[in-house]
Design an enzyme around this catalytic site. Structure first.
Site, PDB file in Angstrom:
ATOM      1  N   ARG A 197       0.800  -1.221   0.000  1.00 40.17           N
ATOM      2  CA  ARG A 197       0.000   0.000   0.000  1.00 40.17           C
ATOM      3  C   ARG A 197       0.836   1.277   0.000  1.00 40.17           C
ATOM      4  NH1 ARG A 197      -3.573  -2.124   4.907  1.00 40.17           N
ATOM      5  NH2 ARG A 197      -1.708  -3.408   5.100  1.00 40.17           N
ATOM      6  N   ASN A 247      -5.794  -4.252  18.326  1.00 39.67           N
ATOM      7  CA  ASN A 247      -4.523  -4.937  18.570  1.00 39.67           C
ATOM      8  C   ASN A 247      -3.376  -4.098  18.004  1.00 39.67           C
ATOM      9  OD1 ASN A 247      -2.516  -6.900  18.937  1.00 39.67           O
ATOM     10  ND2 ASN A 247      -2.906  -7.781  16.912  1.00 39.67           N
ATOM     11  N   ALA A 253      33.676  42.429  -0.023  1.00 41.49           N
ATOM     12  CA  ALA A 253      32.469  42.052  -0.770  1.00 41.49           C
ATOM     13  C   ALA A 253      32.832  41.573  -2.161  1.00 41.49           C
ATOM     14  CB  ALA A 253      31.537  43.251  -0.862  1.00 41.49           C
TER      15      ALA A 253
HETATM   16  C1  UD1 Z   1      -1.338  -6.797  11.962  1.00 43.23           C
HETATM   17  C2  UD1 Z   1      -2.167  -7.634  12.923  1.00 43.23           C
HETATM   18  C3  UD1 Z   1      -3.332  -6.793  13.427  1.00 43.23           C
HETATM   19  C4  UD1 Z   1      -2.815  -5.551  14.095  1.00 43.23           C
HETATM   20  C5  UD1 Z   1      -1.912  -4.785  13.139  1.00 43.23           C
HETATM   21  C6  UD1 Z   1      -1.317  -3.633  13.901  1.00 43.23           C
HETATM   22  C7  UD1 Z   1      -1.959  -9.955  12.222  1.00 43.23           C
HETATM   23  C8  UD1 Z   1      -2.597 -11.066  11.544  1.00 43.23           C
HETATM   24  N1  UD1 Z   1      -2.645  -8.835  12.263  1.00 43.23           N
HETATM   25  O1  UD1 Z   1      -2.151  -6.483  10.843  1.00 43.23           O
HETATM   26  O2  UD1 Z   1      -4.124  -7.523  14.352  1.00 43.23           O
HETATM   27  O3  UD1 Z   1      -3.885  -4.743  14.505  1.00 43.23           O
HETATM   28  O4  UD1 Z   1      -0.880  -5.626  12.624  1.00 43.23           O
HETATM   29  O5  UD1 Z   1      -0.051  -3.276  13.544  1.00 43.23           O
HETATM   30  O6  UD1 Z   1      -0.874 -10.088  12.750  1.00 43.23           O
HETATM   31  N2  UD1 Z   1       4.882  -9.482   8.160  1.00 43.23           N
HETATM   32  C9  UD1 Z   1       5.835 -10.460   7.927  1.00 43.23           C
HETATM   33  N3  UD1 Z   1       5.490 -11.548   7.216  1.00 43.23           N
HETATM   34  C10 UD1 Z   1       4.247 -11.750   6.716  1.00 43.23           C
HETATM   35  C11 UD1 Z   1       3.280 -10.745   6.961  1.00 43.23           C
HETATM   36  C12 UD1 Z   1       3.632  -9.637   7.701  1.00 43.23           C
HETATM   37  O7  UD1 Z   1       6.979 -10.337   8.358  1.00 43.23           O
HETATM   38  O8  UD1 Z   1       4.026 -12.773   6.079  1.00 43.23           O
HETATM   39  C13 UD1 Z   1       5.272  -8.305   8.952  1.00 43.23           C
HETATM   40  C14 UD1 Z   1       5.130  -7.019   8.174  1.00 43.23           C
HETATM   41  O9  UD1 Z   1       6.340  -6.656   7.547  1.00 43.23           O
HETATM   42  C15 UD1 Z   1       4.716  -6.017   9.229  1.00 43.23           C
HETATM   43  C16 UD1 Z   1       4.044  -6.856  10.295  1.00 43.23           C
HETATM   44  O10 UD1 Z   1       4.404  -8.195  10.060  1.00 43.23           O
HETATM   45  O11 UD1 Z   1       5.820  -5.364   9.817  1.00 43.23           O
HETATM   46  C17 UD1 Z   1       2.535  -6.708  10.253  1.00 43.23           C
HETATM   47  O12 UD1 Z   1       2.073  -7.118   8.978  1.00 43.23           O
HETATM   48  P1  UD1 Z   1       0.887  -6.362   8.232  1.00 43.23           P
HETATM   49  O13 UD1 Z   1       0.615  -7.088   6.974  1.00 43.23           O
HETATM   50  O14 UD1 Z   1       1.173  -4.924   8.164  1.00 43.23           O
HETATM   51  O15 UD1 Z   1      -0.294  -6.656   9.257  1.00 43.23           O
HETATM   52  P2  UD1 Z   1      -1.583  -5.792   9.500  1.00 43.23           P
HETATM   53  O16 UD1 Z   1      -2.562  -6.077   8.428  1.00 43.23           O
HETATM   54  O17 UD1 Z   1      -1.214  -4.399   9.751  1.00 43.23           O
HETATM   55 CA    CA Z   2       0.531  -3.080   9.355  1.00 42.52          CA
END
Ligand code: UD1
Ligand code: CA
Length: 451
Positions: A15, A169, A379
């Protein structure tokens, strides 16, 4: 009790619509990931494990040896990401603190509170939550009759009633390691998105009849997660507010915090004043009782005590005490100004050392030069340091008087106590205490040496 931290940093950050990995986008002058790493550093004396995937090489290069890395080759969800850290941490920690890497404002205090909560009871894990009317894609916390956490429901999987819940969360957890590793193996892909959600561990704990401890954040700004560039600007604004407030509380006057941009690595001494529209970037160090701004940019520079820099740009420069510059001075890379130097309007200095008390009041360019103490640069003076091929050096002694509009054609040496007439074009070295005039400049008179 051994504590280790894991930073989940493998996600793509689609995004952001960027070729740069999300976690490397700068925030207060540092890649976003550095902010979470700094907060995590306070809870463990060992480096954290960073789970990398998307942009792994670039992330690893940025973080360097401040972390241990594990690879999540395919991004199958946050639960799957944490599974990748198991082999690095199993039997090496009693408590495992896990934090999403896109939460750059999370504070060390809050992470410490989270750890303290987990240390204070024998349940499976504790997690940070936040109350907010703007859910921005966060998982909703579902509580039971007695306030116990029943589940975290991801937005994509939530019912309309669940979507209306205002407790969210944050994305930071502290686990009892003993419970965590076997529990992780029980996670299943989610119904709608098919991802393995770390947040489903709440239901696994509940099915074991174990209680999860929620820890509510005091300051909701800490939970600003960055998914888009709009969020990035919100995080930047919140971080700026925090940095500016910390400096004001430490004894720095900031006239208008809304237009003052101070990078995280900057240092400012007591009783200095930062005026509006001023940007202090990188490893900049400002001494005490100095006034910077309005309308100034200071980048990677050291400025001493009791200086005054007004409407100027200073980059990779070193400035002593009691120096004043501007309005409209440009001090460039390698400019080194000793104590008491005065640079007036439209002065440019590059790769040059100006000795104590040098005055350069108006419209001058000094490049690749060394100037002795108390010399006056008239200057319009210019060091013609570039002959089209090479950069050449100009050396000017102490107590020299360079007349207005002098061209100093480098390489060149001007002896101590010498003078040049207005409009001189100096092409040959000038002996000490000698007056030169004209084009090309010639000696017309010998001055009495001051001593
Ligand atoms: C996640 C949480 C959500 C929380 C939110 C707040 C889960 C399922 N959901 O959602 O409950 O409210 O964060 O910050 O955890 N990442 C990986 N590997 C992956 C996917 C993600 O390392 O396969 C890392 C991303 O780089 C990121 C973090 O995990 O730093 C969170 O991932 P993101 O996809 O942003 O989760 P959210 O949809 O924000
Ligand atoms: Ca996130």
């Amino acid at each position: 009790m051994k504590i280790r931290a894991v930073l989940l940093a493998a996600g793509q950050g689609t995004r952001m619509r960027s070729k740069l990995p999300k976690l490397l986008h700068p925030l207060a002058g540092q890649p976003m990931i550095q902010h979470s790493l700094a907060a995590l550093a306070s809870i463990s004396d060992q480096v954290p494990v960073v789970v990398v995937g998307h942009g792994a090489e670039a992330v690893q290069e940025t973080v360097g040896d401040a972390a241990e890395f594990v690879l999540q080759a395919e991004q199958l969800g946050t639960g799957h990401a944490l599974q990748q850290a198991q082999s690095a941490l199993q039997n090496k920690a009693d408590l495992v603190v896990v934090c999403n890497a896109d939460l750059p404002l999370i504070s060390a205090d809050s992470l410490q509170k989270l750890v303290a909560a987990q240390q204070g009871y024998d349940g499976p894990f504790s997690l940070l939550t936040v109350e907010s009317e703007a859910p921005r894609g966060f998982g909703r916390i579902v509580r039971g009759d007695q306030g116990q956490v029943l589940a975290i429901v991801e937005e994509a999987e939530a019912t309309p009633e669940q979507l209306a819940l205002s407790e969210l969360n944050v994305g930071a957890y502290c686990f009892a390691a003993e419970w965590l590793w076997p529990a992780l193996e029980k996670l299943k892909p989610s119904a709608k998105k098919g991802e393995i959600y770390l947040t489903d561990l709440v239901e696994i704990a509940n099915s074991d009849n174990l209680r999860v401890t929620p820890v509510l954040l005091d300051d909701p700004a800490e939970a600003i997660g960055v998914n888009t560039r709009v969020h990035l600007s919100q995080a930047e604004a919140a971080l700026r507010r925090r940095i500016n407030e910390a400096w004001m509380l430490a004894g720095v006057t900031i006239l208008d915090p809304n237009t003052t941009y101070i990078d995280r690595a900057v240092q400012i001494g007591q009783d200095s004043t930062i005026l509006p529209n001023t940007i202090l970037q990188g490893e900049t160090h400002i001494g005490e009782n100095s006034t910077i701004g309005p309308n100034s940019i200071i980048r990677h520079s050291r400025i001493g005590d009791a200086c005054k820099i007004e409407a100027s740009v200073v980059e990779y420069a070193t400035i002593g005490n009691h120096v004043d510059a501007g309005p409209f001075a440009h001090l460039r890379k390698g400019a080194h100004l000793d104590d008491g130097v005065h640079i007036g309007n439209f002065g440019e200095v590059k790769n040059s050392h100006l000795g104590p008390g040098v005055k350069m009041g108006h419209f001058s360019y000094i490049g690749d030069a060394t100037i002795g103490a108390n010399t006056n640069i008239g200057a319009g003076t210019i060091t013609a340091n570039y002959d089209g091929k090479n950069k050449n050096h100009t050396e000017i002694g102490e107590n020299v008087f360079i007349g207005s509009d002098t061209m100093l054609v480098a390489p060149l040496k001007i002896g101590a106590g010498a003078r040049t007439g207005a409009g001189a074009v100096v092409t040959k070295d000038v002996a000490p205490n000698t007056v030169v005039v004209g084009i090309p400049a010639r000696a017309i008179r010998k001055l009495e040496s001051p001593d």
